[in-house]
Design a protein around this motif. Structure first.
Motif, PDB file in Angstrom:
ATOM      1  N   ALA A   1      -0.793  -1.090 -10.419  1.00 38.53           N
ATOM      2  CA  ALA A   1      -1.092   0.318 -10.727  1.00 38.53           C
ATOM      3  C   ALA A   1      -1.025   0.556 -12.232  1.00 38.53           C
ATOM      4  CB  ALA A   1      -0.100   1.230 -10.008  1.00 38.53           C
TER       5      ALA A   1
ATOM      6  N   ALA B   1       1.847  -4.328  -5.605  1.00 37.44           N
ATOM      7  CA  ALA B   1       1.674  -2.909  -5.944  1.00 37.44           C
ATOM      8  C   ALA B   1       1.778  -2.647  -7.443  1.00 37.44           C
ATOM      9  CB  ALA B   1       2.720  -2.071  -5.206  1.00 37.44           C
TER      10      ALA B   1
ATOM     11  N   ALA C   1       1.578   6.144  -7.308  1.00 36.07           N
ATOM     12  CA  ALA C   1       0.471   7.013  -7.701  1.00 36.07           C
ATOM     13  C   ALA C   1       0.887   8.476  -7.766  1.00 36.07           C
ATOM     14  CB  ALA C   1      -0.693   6.844  -6.729  1.00 36.07           C
ATOM     15  N   GLY C   2       1.913   8.831  -7.019  1.00 36.67           N
ATOM     16  CA  GLY C   2       2.390  10.206  -7.006  1.00 36.67           C
ATOM     17  C   GLY C   2       3.374  10.536  -8.110  1.00 36.67           C
TER      18      GLY C   2
ATOM     19  N   ALA D   1       0.832  -1.204   0.000  1.00 39.38           N
ATOM     20  CA  ALA D   1       0.000   0.000   0.000  1.00 39.38           C
ATOM     21  C   ALA D   1       0.864   1.249   0.000  1.00 39.38           C
ATOM     22  CB  ALA D   1      -0.933  -0.012   1.206  1.00 39.38           C
ATOM     23  N   TYR D   2       1.931   1.210   0.769  1.00 41.23           N
ATOM     24  CA  TYR D   2       2.862   2.347   0.796  1.00 41.23           C
ATOM     25  C   TYR D   2       3.479   2.560  -0.586  1.00 41.23           C
ATOM     26  CZ  TYR D   2       7.041   5.090   1.782  1.00 41.23           C
ATOM     27  OH  TYR D   2       8.031   6.046   1.744  1.00 41.23           O
TER      28      TYR D   2
ATOM     29  N   ALA E   1       2.310   1.580  -3.470  1.00 41.39           N
ATOM     30  CA  ALA E   1       1.265   2.010  -4.405  1.00 41.39           C
ATOM     31  C   ALA E   1       1.037   3.514  -4.314  1.00 41.39           C
ATOM     32  CB  ALA E   1      -0.030   1.253  -4.133  1.00 41.39           C
ATOM     33  N   ASP E   2       1.104   4.063  -3.101  1.00 37.99           N
ATOM     34  CA  ASP E   2       0.960   5.503  -2.931  1.00 37.99           C
ATOM     35  C   ASP E   2       2.129   6.251  -3.569  1.00 37.99           C
ATOM     36  OD1 ASP E   2      -1.453   5.305  -1.603  1.00 37.99           O
ATOM     37  OD2 ASP E   2      -0.576   5.444   0.403  1.00 37.99           O
ATOM     38  N   VAL E   3       3.332   5.707  -3.426  1.00 36.93           N
ATOM     39  CA  VAL E   3       4.498   6.323  -4.060  1.00 36.93           C
ATOM     40  C   VAL E   3       4.328   6.340  -5.577  1.00 36.93           C
ATOM     41  CG1 VAL E   3       6.979   6.070  -4.503  1.00 36.93           C
ATOM     42  CG2 VAL E   3       6.080   5.724  -2.190  1.00 36.93           C
TER      43      VAL E   3
END
Length: 255
Positions: A81, A78, A57-58, A50-51, A53-55
């Motif tokens: 994405a 991840a 996504a940014g 999840a961490y 995936a957030d990276v």
């Protein structure tokens, strides 16, 4: 405006940290690539993925995800994405949906490292306790970094970050390699993650495989040029397909 050249995102494994990518980052920079070496939390697959995936996504534009060791499981989850174009596994395993490391390892001769890992407790939140794993200094070089000199192996042992024991039994809910082109570097002299596990999972995924017969688990440190070349190949625009497609739901034993 989003970049059309991929950003390479490097994900380290357990008992390691982002500094182990130092040489690979330098080599990729020489090839004109943008690189980000993330700090993998090492607290559990769902949390770590999840961490990541957030990276991802940014990041504006396409991404090539690279995972070392347990980092391979993290990018498997991840990597679904939509802006991830390719996956690169370095001395790593490519688990399928619902398949954890322990289940994979039971099919092959065990790693001599597993029985040598140090177990210590840590607090996960409130009063809950869990176990994390680290590599004792006296067996770090022979089992993790045999192709490095003793002084450098000693440094890597000192700066390692322990990993939550639960990563051995955590399993991905999606296998991104089913829908994304994948590359794998197999380390033939690896005593931490058996080469047989690496080969089996890479071949099952239909990955493009490079094997370095004499490389240890610390291949990103000992052979940064070879690792960077494989990543560079994976990131070439004419070698990857559009990732703007959903992950197909497929049974774990299918492909």
């Amino acid at each position: 405006m989003p970049s059309t050249r991929p950003t390479v995102v490097l994900v380290h494994g357990g008992c390691s940290d982002a500094s182990t990518w130092f040489g690979v980052v330098a080599e990729l920079h020489r090839r004109g690539l943008t690189v980000l070496a993330v700090a993998n939390p090492l607290r559990g697959l769902a949390h770590d993925a999840a961490y990541l995936a957030d990276v991802v996504a940014g990041i504006d534009g396409p991404v090539v995800l690279v995972g070392h060791s347990y980092g391979g499981a993290v990018i498997t989850e991840a990597g679904a994405a939509p802006n991830v174009l390719a996956l690169v596994y370095v001395a790593a395993y490519l688990p399928d949906v619902g398949e954890n490391y322990c289940a994979l390892a039971r099919r092959f001769a065990p790693s001599p490292l597993i029985s040598r890992l140090r177990h210590t407790e840590f607090t996960t939140g409130g009063t809950e306790r869990a176990t994390e794993l680290s590599v004792p200094a006296d067996c770090f070089r022979p089992l993790v970094a045999a192709d490095l000199d003793a002084e450098l192996a000693q440094v890597l042992a000192a700066i390692q970050r322990p990993v939550a024991e639960r990563v051995l039994i955590d399993a991905p809910t999606v296998a991104a390699w089913r829908a994304k082109p994948s590359w794998a570097l197999v380390t033939g002299a690896d005593r931490a993650l058996p080469p047989a596990v690496q080969r089996f999972t890479a071949e099952r995924a239909g990955a493009t495989v490079l094997e370095l017969r004499d490389a240890s688990h610390s291949v990103a440190v000992s052979r940064p040029t070879a690792v960077a070349e494989l990543i560079h190949d994976a990131g070439k625009a004419d070698r990857v397909q559009s990732a703007d497609l959903p992950i197909e739901e497929t049974a774990p034993d299918g492909h």
